[in-house]
Design a protein around this motif. Sequence first.
Motif, PDB file in Angstrom:
ATOM      1  N   LYS A  12       0.879  -1.361   0.193  1.00 16.40           N
ATOM      2  CA  LYS A  12      -0.157   0.222   0.053  1.00 16.40           C
ATOM      3  C   LYS A  12       1.017   1.402   0.133  1.00 16.40           C
ATOM      4  CE  LYS A  12      -3.193   2.378   2.315  1.00 16.40           C
ATOM      5  NZ  LYS A  12      -4.590   2.687   4.091  1.00 16.40           N
ATOM      6  N   ALA A  13       1.963   1.290   0.609  1.00 16.98           N
ATOM      7  CA  ALA A  13       3.342   2.758   0.995  1.00 16.98           C
ATOM      8  C   ALA A  13       3.337   2.725  -0.915  1.00 16.98           C
ATOM      9  CB  ALA A  13       3.936   2.378   1.583  1.00 16.98           C
ATOM     10  N   ARG A  14       3.379   2.239  -1.769  1.00 17.64           N
ATOM     11  CA  ARG A  14       3.685   2.769  -3.516  1.00 17.64           C
ATOM     12  C   ARG A  14       2.041   3.184  -3.726  1.00 17.64           C
ATOM     13  NH1 ARG A  14       6.395  -1.741  -6.956  1.00 17.64           N
ATOM     14  NH2 ARG A  14       7.191   0.284  -7.546  1.00 17.64           N
ATOM     15  N   ALA A  15       2.173   3.372  -3.771  1.00 14.93           N
ATOM     16  CA  ALA A  15       0.603   3.947  -4.122  1.00 14.93           C
ATOM     17  C   ALA A  15       0.961   5.267  -4.842  1.00 14.93           C
ATOM     18  CB  ALA A  15      -1.139   3.792  -3.211  1.00 14.93           C
ATOM     19  N   GLY A  16       1.581   5.972  -4.011  1.00 13.79           N
ATOM     20  CA  GLY A  16       2.065   7.486  -4.200  1.00 13.79           C
ATOM     21  C   GLY A  16       2.823   7.547  -5.908  1.00 13.79           C
ATOM     22  N   GLU A  17       3.203   6.316  -5.654  1.00 14.80           N
ATOM     23  CA  GLU A  17       4.305   6.163  -6.887  1.00 14.80           C
ATOM     24  C   GLU A  17       4.005   6.087  -7.881  1.00 14.80           C
ATOM     25  OE1 GLU A  17       7.293   2.506  -6.373  1.00 14.80           O
ATOM     26  OE2 GLU A  17       7.041   3.664  -5.198  1.00 14.80           O
ATOM     27  N   LEU A  18       2.624   4.343  -7.604  1.00 21.07           N
ATOM     28  CA  LEU A  18       1.967   4.639  -8.921  1.00 21.07           C
ATOM     29  C   LEU A  18       0.563   4.607  -9.469  1.00 21.07           C
ATOM     30  CD1 LEU A  18       2.535   0.909  -8.037  1.00 21.07           C
ATOM     31  CD2 LEU A  18       4.006   1.822  -9.647  1.00 21.07           C
ATOM     32  N   ILE A  19       0.083   6.143  -8.355  1.00 24.45           N
ATOM     33  CA  ILE A  19      -0.543   6.585  -8.618  1.00 24.45           C
ATOM     34  C   ILE A  19      -1.212   7.130 -10.133  1.00 24.45           C
ATOM     35  CG2 ILE A  19      -0.679   8.853  -7.947  1.00 24.45           C
ATOM     36  CD1 ILE A  19      -4.024   6.973  -7.183  1.00 24.45           C
ATOM     37  N   ASP A  20      -0.652   7.368 -10.712  1.00 24.92           N
ATOM     38  CA  ASP A  20      -1.256   7.937 -12.654  1.00 24.92           C
ATOM     39  C   ASP A  20      -0.752   7.147 -13.093  1.00 24.92           C
ATOM     40  OD1 ASP A  20      -0.777  10.814 -11.490  1.00 24.92           O
ATOM     41  OD2 ASP A  20       1.895  10.411 -11.602  1.00 24.92           O
ATOM     42  N   GLY A  21      -0.254   6.529 -12.980  1.00 23.37           N
ATOM     43  CA  GLY A  21      -0.460   4.619 -13.940  1.00 23.37           C
ATOM     44  C   GLY A  21      -1.696   4.192 -13.203  1.00 23.37           C
ATOM     45  N   HIS A  22      -2.279   4.435 -12.222  1.00 21.97           N
ATOM     46  CA  HIS A  22      -3.829   3.360 -12.257  1.00 21.97           C
ATOM     47  C   HIS A  22      -4.644   4.814 -12.923  1.00 21.97           C
ATOM     48  CE1 HIS A  22      -6.620   1.710  -9.140  1.00 21.97           C
ATOM     49  NE2 HIS A  22      -6.891   2.677  -8.703  1.00 21.97           N
ATOM     50  N   LYS A  23      -4.430   6.129 -12.411  1.00 23.15           N
ATOM     51  CA  LYS A  23      -5.464   7.275 -12.891  1.00 23.15           C
ATOM     52  C   LYS A  23      -5.828   7.052 -14.543  1.00 23.15           C
ATOM     53  CE  LYS A  23      -5.426  10.102  -9.495  1.00 23.15           C
ATOM     54  NZ  LYS A  23      -5.249  11.527  -9.185  1.00 23.15           N
ATOM     55  N   ALA A  24      -4.440   6.581 -15.277  1.00 28.76           N
ATOM     56  CA  ALA A  24      -4.577   5.900 -16.893  1.00 28.76           C
ATOM     57  C   ALA A  24      -5.352   4.956 -17.049  1.00 28.76           C
ATOM     58  CB  ALA A  24      -3.011   6.246 -17.187  1.00 28.76           C
ATOM     59  N   TRP A  25      -5.648   4.199 -16.170  1.00 27.23           N
ATOM     60  CA  TRP A  25      -5.865   2.350 -16.228  1.00 27.23           C
ATOM     61  C   TRP A  25      -7.091   2.657 -16.437  1.00 27.23           C
ATOM     62  CZ3 TRP A  25      -8.795  -0.161 -12.759  1.00 27.23           C
ATOM     63  CH2 TRP A  25      -8.815  -1.424 -12.713  1.00 27.23           C
ATOM     64  N   ILE A  26      -7.719   3.771 -15.377  1.00 26.19           N
ATOM     65  CA  ILE A  26      -8.431   3.641 -15.111  1.00 26.19           C
ATOM     66  C   ILE A  26      -9.260   4.255 -16.431  1.00 26.19           C
ATOM     67  CG2 ILE A  26     -10.999   5.209 -13.265  1.00 26.19           C
ATOM     68  CD1 ILE A  26      -8.894   4.638 -11.276  1.00 26.19           C
ATOM     69  N   GLN A  27      -8.530   5.464 -16.528  1.00 23.83           N
ATOM     70  CA  GLN A  27      -9.619   6.303 -18.024  1.00 23.83           C
ATOM     71  C   GLN A  27      -9.879   5.643 -18.576  1.00 23.83           C
ATOM     72  OE1 GLN A  27     -10.307   9.666 -17.754  1.00 23.83           O
ATOM     73  NE2 GLN A  27     -11.409   8.674 -19.723  1.00 23.83           N
ATOM     74  N   GLN A  28      -8.327   4.318 -19.205  1.00 27.06           N
ATOM     75  CA  GLN A  28      -9.018   3.851 -20.288  1.00 27.06           C
ATOM     76  C   GLN A  28     -10.050   2.499 -19.944  1.00 27.06           C
ATOM     77  OE1 GLN A  28      -4.788   1.036 -20.857  1.00 27.06           O
ATOM     78  NE2 GLN A  28      -6.021   0.102 -22.843  1.00 27.06           N
ATOM     79  N   GLY A  29     -10.548   2.036 -18.495  1.00 29.01           N
ATOM     80  CA  GLY A  29     -11.577   1.620 -18.459  1.00 29.01           C
ATOM     81  C   GLY A  29     -12.607   2.039 -19.295  1.00 29.01           C
ATOM     82  N   PHE A  30     -12.949   3.895 -18.707  1.00 29.78           N
ATOM     83  CA  PHE A  30     -13.874   4.207 -19.183  1.00 29.78           C
ATOM     84  C   PHE A  30     -14.001   4.461 -20.830  1.00 29.78           C
ATOM     85  CE2 PHE A  30     -14.073   5.800 -14.570  1.00 29.78           C
ATOM     86  CZ  PHE A  30     -15.437   5.169 -14.206  1.00 29.78           C
ATOM     87  N   ASP A  31     -13.127   4.446 -21.325  1.00 27.23           N
ATOM     88  CA  ASP A  31     -12.399   5.002 -22.982  1.00 27.23           C
ATOM     89  C   ASP A  31     -13.418   3.701 -23.404  1.00 27.23           C
ATOM     90  OD1 ASP A  31     -11.852   7.443 -22.025  1.00 27.23           O
ATOM     91  OD2 ASP A  31      -9.910   6.698 -23.014  1.00 27.23           O
TER      92      ASP A  31
END
Length: 95
Positions: A12-31
Amino acid sequence: MFVVTLKFADNKARAGELIDGHKAWIQQGFDNGLFLMVGSLPPNQGGGILAHNATRADLEAFVQKDPFVAEQVVTAEILEITPARLDDRLEFLAA
């Protein structure tokens, strides 16, 4: 229709460093027309996703591409729901 839970795990502590990729993945799911809704699981447990328009195998493969899943920031669980009764506003989920 699917409900995906993403619950925080050991990294969980790595969430901050990976958040941009996670947000891009979410956007791809919507797209891609796969995600209908994304939100938080309070209190600070992770997230939840309402998904449709895919096979379970396709959704499982897509979930594995989430940087949070790949790096074990979260564990993913996919629940498949076959709607038996829907509000008229949700009839598109029956297809």
